[in-house]
Design a protein around this motif. Sequence first.
Motif, PDB file in Angstrom:
ATOM      1  N   VAL A  55       0.981  -0.987   0.017  1.00  0.00           N
ATOM      2  CA  VAL A  55       0.196  -0.112  -0.106  1.00  0.00           C
ATOM      3  C   VAL A  55       0.897   1.324  -0.097  1.00  0.00           C
ATOM      4  O   VAL A  55       0.644   2.274  -0.308  1.00  0.00           O
ATOM      5  N   HIS A  56       2.253   1.080   0.391  1.00  0.00           N
ATOM      6  CA  HIS A  56       3.121   2.287   0.024  1.00  0.00           C
ATOM      7  C   HIS A  56       4.525   1.640  -0.132  1.00  0.00           C
ATOM      8  O   HIS A  56       4.825   0.783   0.445  1.00  0.00           O
ATOM      9  N   GLY A  58       7.464  -0.304   9.125  1.00  0.00           N
ATOM     10  CA  GLY A  58       7.358   0.477   7.915  1.00  0.00           C
ATOM     11  C   GLY A  58       6.620   1.537   8.223  1.00  0.00           C
ATOM     12  O   GLY A  58       7.072   2.793   7.600  1.00  0.00           O
ATOM     13  N   LEU A  59       5.447   1.711   8.604  1.00  0.00           N
ATOM     14  CA  LEU A  59       4.800   2.992   9.107  1.00  0.00           C
ATOM     15  C   LEU A  59       5.804   3.875  10.037  1.00  0.00           C
ATOM     16  O   LEU A  59       5.753   5.015   9.516  1.00  0.00           O
ATOM     17  N   ALA A  60       6.407   3.346  10.962  1.00  0.00           N
ATOM     18  CA  ALA A  60       7.160   4.163  11.673  1.00  0.00           C
ATOM     19  C   ALA A  60       8.231   4.911  10.954  1.00  0.00           C
ATOM     20  O   ALA A  60       8.781   6.146  11.071  1.00  0.00           O
ATOM     21  N   GLY A  61       8.722   4.244   9.824  1.00  0.00           N
ATOM     22  CA  GLY A  61       9.869   4.641   8.985  1.00  0.00           C
ATOM     23  C   GLY A  61       9.272   5.471   7.901  1.00  0.00           C
ATOM     24  O   GLY A  61      10.672   5.921   7.310  1.00  0.00           O
ATOM     25  N   MET A  62       8.363   5.352   7.309  1.00  0.00           N
ATOM     26  CA  MET A  62       7.891   6.011   6.100  1.00  0.00           C
ATOM     27  C   MET A  62       8.007   7.386   5.842  1.00  0.00           C
ATOM     28  O   MET A  62       7.742   8.155   6.990  1.00  0.00           O
ATOM     29  N   LEU A  63       8.177   7.937   4.943  1.00  0.00           N
ATOM     30  CA  LEU A  63       8.569   9.640   4.598  1.00  0.00           C
ATOM     31  C   LEU A  63       7.635  10.161   3.769  1.00  0.00           C
ATOM     32  O   LEU A  63       7.913  11.334   3.499  1.00  0.00           O
ATOM     33  N   GLY A  64       6.458   9.731   3.689  1.00  0.00           N
ATOM     34  CA  GLY A  64       5.246  10.269   2.963  1.00  0.00           C
ATOM     35  C   GLY A  64       4.597  11.460   3.522  1.00  0.00           C
ATOM     36  O   GLY A  64       4.961  11.806   4.549  1.00  0.00           O
ATOM     37  N   THR A  65       3.700  12.062   3.067  1.00  0.00           N
ATOM     38  CA  THR A  65       2.904  12.965   3.577  1.00  0.00           C
ATOM     39  C   THR A  65       2.103  12.647   4.813  1.00  0.00           C
ATOM     40  O   THR A  65       1.910  11.412   5.024  1.00  0.00           O
ATOM     41  N   ASP A  66       1.675  13.729   5.338  1.00  0.00           N
ATOM     42  CA  ASP A  66       0.712  13.422   6.664  1.00  0.00           C
ATOM     43  C   ASP A  66      -0.579  12.700   6.302  1.00  0.00           C
ATOM     44  O   ASP A  66      -0.853  11.761   6.904  1.00  0.00           O
ATOM     45  N   ALA A 106      -1.743   9.024   7.357  1.00  0.00           N
ATOM     46  CA  ALA A 106      -3.141   8.940   7.929  1.00  0.00           C
ATOM     47  C   ALA A 106      -3.716   7.569   7.419  1.00  0.00           C
ATOM     48  O   ALA A 106      -4.400   6.874   8.047  1.00  0.00           O
ATOM     49  N   ARG A 107      -3.537   7.563   6.144  1.00  0.00           N
ATOM     50  CA  ARG A 107      -4.247   6.448   5.391  1.00  0.00           C
ATOM     51  C   ARG A 107      -3.713   5.138   5.605  1.00  0.00           C
ATOM     52  O   ARG A 107      -4.225   4.263   5.860  1.00  0.00           O
ATOM     53  N   LEU A 108      -2.260   5.057   5.913  1.00  0.00           N
ATOM     54  CA  LEU A 108      -1.638   3.973   6.164  1.00  0.00           C
ATOM     55  C   LEU A 108      -2.188   3.307   7.870  1.00  0.00           C
ATOM     56  O   LEU A 108      -2.144   2.160   7.795  1.00  0.00           O
ATOM     57  N   VAL A 109      -2.097   4.470   8.533  1.00  0.00           N
ATOM     58  CA  VAL A 109      -2.559   4.057   9.793  1.00  0.00           C
ATOM     59  C   VAL A 109      -4.059   3.446   9.860  1.00  0.00           C
ATOM     60  O   VAL A 109      -4.191   2.430  10.504  1.00  0.00           O
ATOM     61  N   ARG A 110      -4.835   4.098   9.053  1.00  0.00           N
ATOM     62  CA  ARG A 110      -6.191   3.411   8.887  1.00  0.00           C
ATOM     63  C   ARG A 110      -6.176   1.885   8.322  1.00  0.00           C
ATOM     64  O   ARG A 110      -6.841   0.955   8.812  1.00  0.00           O
TER      65      ARG A 110
END
Length: 324
Positions: A80-81, A293-301, A305-309
Amino acid sequence: MPKPKIELHVHLEGTVRPALLADIAVGNGMAPPAPSPGRFADLHDFIVTWNATTGCLRTPTDYRIALLAYAEEAAGHGAVHIEPIVDAEPRLGLDGWADVLAACVDAAAEARERYGVSVGLTPQVFRGQDVGYAEEAARIAVRFAGRGVVGFGLSGAEGRHPTLPYARAVALARDGGLPFVPHAGEAAGPEAVREVLAMGAARIRHGVRAVDDPDLVTELVERGIVLDVCPTSNLRLRVADPGRPHPLTLLHHAGVRCSVSTDDPALFDITLSDEYAVAAGLGVDAASAYAAGLAGMLGTDTDRARLVRIGRAAFGGIDVGPAS
């Protein structure tokens, strides 16, 4: 449906499957490269194959095609990312490098629309490269900050070429809004990891040789540094000793956050699903890999938020951090 995955360490040039690579080579008037052997004596041996294989990519269109092809493949495995790495190769020239990044930015936006995968580009320079060229490449990368480029890296043969000459290129990128995401702790030991930490690394690609220094492992845990670990690559390049526990197992058990990635899936003849299965066998389940991966990702806020969901929907009580 596969579980969602985040891939933070994948070289775009190393994702191109043989049939597509042959088409690209022929289109550029080149003979298709010999198939990758999949296994190598060490990192330096691998770099020889890398150069022979990835040198077929010559035009912005080649890179666009490669990125869309891998986004589709990765999405099919649940990605997803992704944060593809794109090298500032001298063969491109600086103007060509700018054109390649522009093509990749456009392809990243297209990949999101087509395949539902967010793409954060992480261009990089490499140890042993002309320092002046690397600095100009960093300035060009900064032009695309906020437009799809999310970080700036440094790769190459640790121990064979020094890191510090590229400190200015790193600073130029960082001052332009691009966090530093270097390769370290692969061909060289803990000292290489400490070196890039001192240069302000936001995340480290590989970093597995940190296991040789317990104090460094503790520091990585305390600082929350994410390591982007590629288990098969580590074995195939003899970074990890097959007769001992894999560094991923040791690092994870010590509390280091380790994302899971393929590195160069076409050259190793693996997939993202393969790599997650290997990681699970080493004690890192899909939920833990996603959280890292979420902790390290460098995308936009918005991307975060999308990845958190997505993570909460897939893994329930997973620690994915606060929603943006």
